[in-house]
Design a protein around this motif. Structure first.
Motif, PDB file in Angstrom:
ATOM      1  N   GLY A  61       0.787  -1.220   0.000  1.00  0.00           N
ATOM      2  CA  GLY A  61       0.000   0.000   0.000  1.00  0.00           C
ATOM      3  C   GLY A  61       0.823   1.275   0.000  1.00  0.00           C
ATOM      4  O   GLY A  61       0.378   2.309  -0.476  1.00  0.00           O
ATOM      5  N   THR A  62       2.032   1.189   0.526  1.00  0.00           N
ATOM      6  CA  THR A  62       2.871   2.389   0.589  1.00  0.00           C
ATOM      7  C   THR A  62       4.255   2.089   0.042  1.00  0.00           C
ATOM      8  O   THR A  62       4.675   0.936  -0.039  1.00  0.00           O
ATOM      9  CB  THR A  62       3.025   2.889   2.041  1.00  0.00           C
ATOM     10  N   ARG A  63       4.956   3.155  -0.305  1.00  0.00           N
ATOM     11  CA  ARG A  63       6.316   3.009  -0.806  1.00  0.00           C
ATOM     12  C   ARG A  63       7.230   2.442   0.281  1.00  0.00           C
ATOM     13  O   ARG A  63       8.129   1.656  -0.001  1.00  0.00           O
ATOM     14  CB  ARG A  63       6.823   4.379  -1.266  1.00  0.00           C
ATOM     15  N   THR A  64       6.996   2.825   1.527  1.00  0.00           N
ATOM     16  CA  THR A  64       7.807   2.321   2.643  1.00  0.00           C
ATOM     17  C   THR A  64       7.703   0.805   2.749  1.00  0.00           C
ATOM     18  O   THR A  64       8.706   0.109   2.918  1.00  0.00           O
ATOM     19  CB  THR A  64       7.374   2.982   3.962  1.00  0.00           C
ATOM     20  N   LYS A  65       6.483   0.279   2.636  1.00  0.00           N
ATOM     21  CA  LYS A  65       6.306  -1.175   2.708  1.00  0.00           C
ATOM     22  C   LYS A  65       6.993  -1.872   1.538  1.00  0.00           C
ATOM     23  O   LYS A  65       7.606  -2.931   1.704  1.00  0.00           O
ATOM     24  CB  LYS A  65       4.818  -1.520   2.734  1.00  0.00           C
ATOM     25  N   LEU A  66       6.899  -1.263   0.356  1.00  0.00           N
ATOM     26  CA  LEU A  66       7.563  -1.827  -0.815  1.00  0.00           C
ATOM     27  C   LEU A  66       9.076  -1.859  -0.621  1.00  0.00           C
ATOM     28  O   LEU A  66       9.731  -2.878  -0.883  1.00  0.00           O
ATOM     29  CB  LEU A  66       7.216  -1.007  -2.059  1.00  0.00           C
ATOM     30  N   MET A  67       9.652  -0.753  -0.145  1.00  0.00           N
ATOM     31  CA  MET A  67      11.097  -0.687   0.067  1.00  0.00           C
ATOM     32  C   MET A  67      11.536  -1.657   1.163  1.00  0.00           C
ATOM     33  O   MET A  67      12.606  -2.275   1.064  1.00  0.00           O
ATOM     34  CB  MET A  67      11.523   0.741   0.406  1.00  0.00           C
ATOM     35  N   ASP A  68      10.729  -1.802   2.224  1.00  0.00           N
ATOM     36  CA  ASP A  68      11.062  -2.768   3.278  1.00  0.00           C
ATOM     37  C   ASP A  68      11.084  -4.192   2.729  1.00  0.00           C
ATOM     38  O   ASP A  68      11.971  -4.983   3.058  1.00  0.00           O
ATOM     39  CB  ASP A  68      10.063  -2.669   4.436  1.00  0.00           C
ATOM     40  N   LYS A  69      10.109  -4.518   1.883  1.00  0.00           N
ATOM     41  CA  LYS A  69      10.062  -5.854   1.282  1.00  0.00           C
ATOM     42  C   LYS A  69      11.278  -6.081   0.381  1.00  0.00           C
ATOM     43  O   LYS A  69      11.903  -7.142   0.414  1.00  0.00           O
ATOM     44  CB  LYS A  69       8.766  -6.013   0.478  1.00  0.00           C
ATOM     45  N   ARG A  70      11.639  -5.077  -0.412  1.00  0.00           N
ATOM     46  CA  ARG A  70      12.818  -5.201  -1.275  1.00  0.00           C
ATOM     47  C   ARG A  70      14.085  -5.368  -0.443  1.00  0.00           C
ATOM     48  O   ARG A  70      14.956  -6.156  -0.788  1.00  0.00           O
ATOM     49  CB  ARG A  70      12.955  -3.977  -2.170  1.00  0.00           C
ATOM     50  N   GLN A  73      14.221  -8.874   0.821  1.00  0.00           N
ATOM     51  CA  GLN A  73      14.558  -9.787  -0.274  1.00  0.00           C
ATOM     52  C   GLN A  73      16.048  -9.730  -0.595  1.00  0.00           C
ATOM     53  O   GLN A  73      16.692 -10.763  -0.793  1.00  0.00           O
ATOM     54  CB  GLN A  73      13.736  -9.450  -1.526  1.00  0.00           C
ATOM     55  N   MET A  74      16.615  -8.513  -0.636  1.00  0.00           N
ATOM     56  CA  MET A  74      18.043  -8.382  -0.934  1.00  0.00           C
ATOM     57  C   MET A  74      18.891  -9.004   0.175  1.00  0.00           C
ATOM     58  O   MET A  74      19.908  -9.651  -0.097  1.00  0.00           O
ATOM     59  CB  MET A  74      18.408  -6.913  -1.131  1.00  0.00           C
ATOM     60  N   LEU A  75      18.479  -8.832   1.434  1.00  0.00           N
ATOM     61  CA  LEU A  75      19.214  -9.447   2.538  1.00  0.00           C
ATOM     62  C   LEU A  75      19.146 -10.965   2.465  1.00  0.00           C
ATOM     63  O   LEU A  75      20.140 -11.659   2.726  1.00  0.00           O
ATOM     64  CB  LEU A  75      18.682  -8.946   3.880  1.00  0.00           C
ATOM     65  N   ASP A  76      17.968 -11.498   2.114  1.00  0.00           N
ATOM     66  CA  ASP A  76      17.838 -12.950   1.957  1.00  0.00           C
ATOM     67  C   ASP A  76      18.733 -13.458   0.823  1.00  0.00           C
ATOM     68  O   ASP A  76      19.388 -14.488   0.955  1.00  0.00           O
ATOM     69  CB  ASP A  76      16.385 -13.338   1.684  1.00  0.00           C
ATOM     70  N   ASP A  77      18.754 -12.723  -0.303  1.00  0.00           N
ATOM     71  CA  ASP A  77      19.612 -13.113  -1.428  1.00  0.00           C
ATOM     72  C   ASP A  77      21.084 -13.072  -1.028  1.00  0.00           C
ATOM     73  O   ASP A  77      21.868 -13.954  -1.396  1.00  0.00           O
ATOM     74  CB  ASP A  77      19.381 -12.202  -2.629  1.00  0.00           C
ATOM     75  N   LEU A  78      21.457 -12.045  -0.280  1.00  0.00           N
ATOM     76  CA  LEU A  78      22.832 -11.925   0.178  1.00  0.00           C
ATOM     77  C   LEU A  78      23.208 -13.076   1.103  1.00  0.00           C
ATOM     78  O   LEU A  78      24.267 -13.683   0.960  1.00  0.00           O
ATOM     79  CB  LEU A  78      23.033 -10.583   0.900  1.00  0.00           C
ATOM     80  N   GLU A  79      22.320 -13.398   2.023  1.00  0.00           N
ATOM     81  CA  GLU A  79      22.589 -14.502   2.949  1.00  0.00           C
ATOM     82  C   GLU A  79      22.698 -15.828   2.204  1.00  0.00           C
ATOM     83  O   GLU A  79      23.566 -16.652   2.503  1.00  0.00           O
ATOM     84  CB  GLU A  79      21.470 -14.570   3.991  1.00  0.00           C
ATOM     85  N   GLU A  80      21.845 -16.020   1.217  1.00  0.00           N
ATOM     86  CA  GLU A  80      21.906 -17.250   0.412  1.00  0.00           C
ATOM     87  C   GLU A  80      23.231 -17.342  -0.338  1.00  0.00           C
ATOM     88  O   GLU A  80      23.865 -18.403  -0.384  1.00  0.00           O
ATOM     89  CB  GLU A  80      20.744 -17.258  -0.573  1.00  0.00           C
ATOM     90  N   GLY A  81      23.683 -16.222  -0.905  1.00  0.00           N
ATOM     91  CA  GLY A  81      24.969 -16.208  -1.605  1.00  0.00           C
ATOM     92  C   GLY A  81      26.130 -16.480  -0.677  1.00  0.00           C
ATOM     93  O   GLY A  81      27.068 -17.193  -1.034  1.00  0.00           O
TER      94      GLY A  81
END
Length: 131
Positions: A61-70, A73-81
């Motif tokens: 609903g908000t840009r803040t929620k979108l940025m938090d989700k991104r 996701q980036m932290l999860d990708d980093l941890e996986e790498g």
């Protein structure tokens, strides 16, 4: 005009691109396909288009929620790498030390050879590896 377009398409094909330009952001093109045709953004009637597409119930609903989700996701990708690489990871100082030890041993073997041809081979291999 057609000849110019044909020459442009041939030039693009020559360098390994597609004949016509394609959208860099397919998600955005899917939202407003009329506006993004052949890579050119041009609107006959700007009031007719929503520009980024309309969603009745957006996931965020908000840009803040979108940025938090991104960010998550980036932290999860980093941890996986990191977990993929962690088993075989060597710090740079260790890699340098291993390489120097390898060259030291090769040179010791070269000096032990009475003909000293091995030393020349080692130097040539090292030059070729640096290219």
């Amino acid at each position: 005009s057609e000849e110019i377009e044909k020459a442009r398409q041939d030039a693009r094909l020559t360098v390994g691109l597609t004949a016509t330009m394609v959208s860099c952001n397919p998600e955005r093109t899917r939202q407003d396909p009329v506006a993004h045709t052949s890579g050119n953004v041009w609107y006959e009637n700007p009031g007719k288009f929503t520009f980024v597409g309309y969603r009745d119930k957006p996931e965020f609903g908000t840009r803040t929620k979108l940025m938090d989700k991104r960010r998550e996701q980036m932290l999860d990708d980093l941890e996986e790498g990191v977990t993929k690489v962690a088993a075989t990871f060597k710090p740079q100082i260790q890699r340098l030390k291993d390489r120097e030890d390898q060259y030291f041993l090769q040179n010791q073997l070269a000096m032990a050879d009475p003909n000293n041809r091995v030393r020349g081979d080692c130097m040539r291999e090292r030059r070729e590896a640096n290219v």
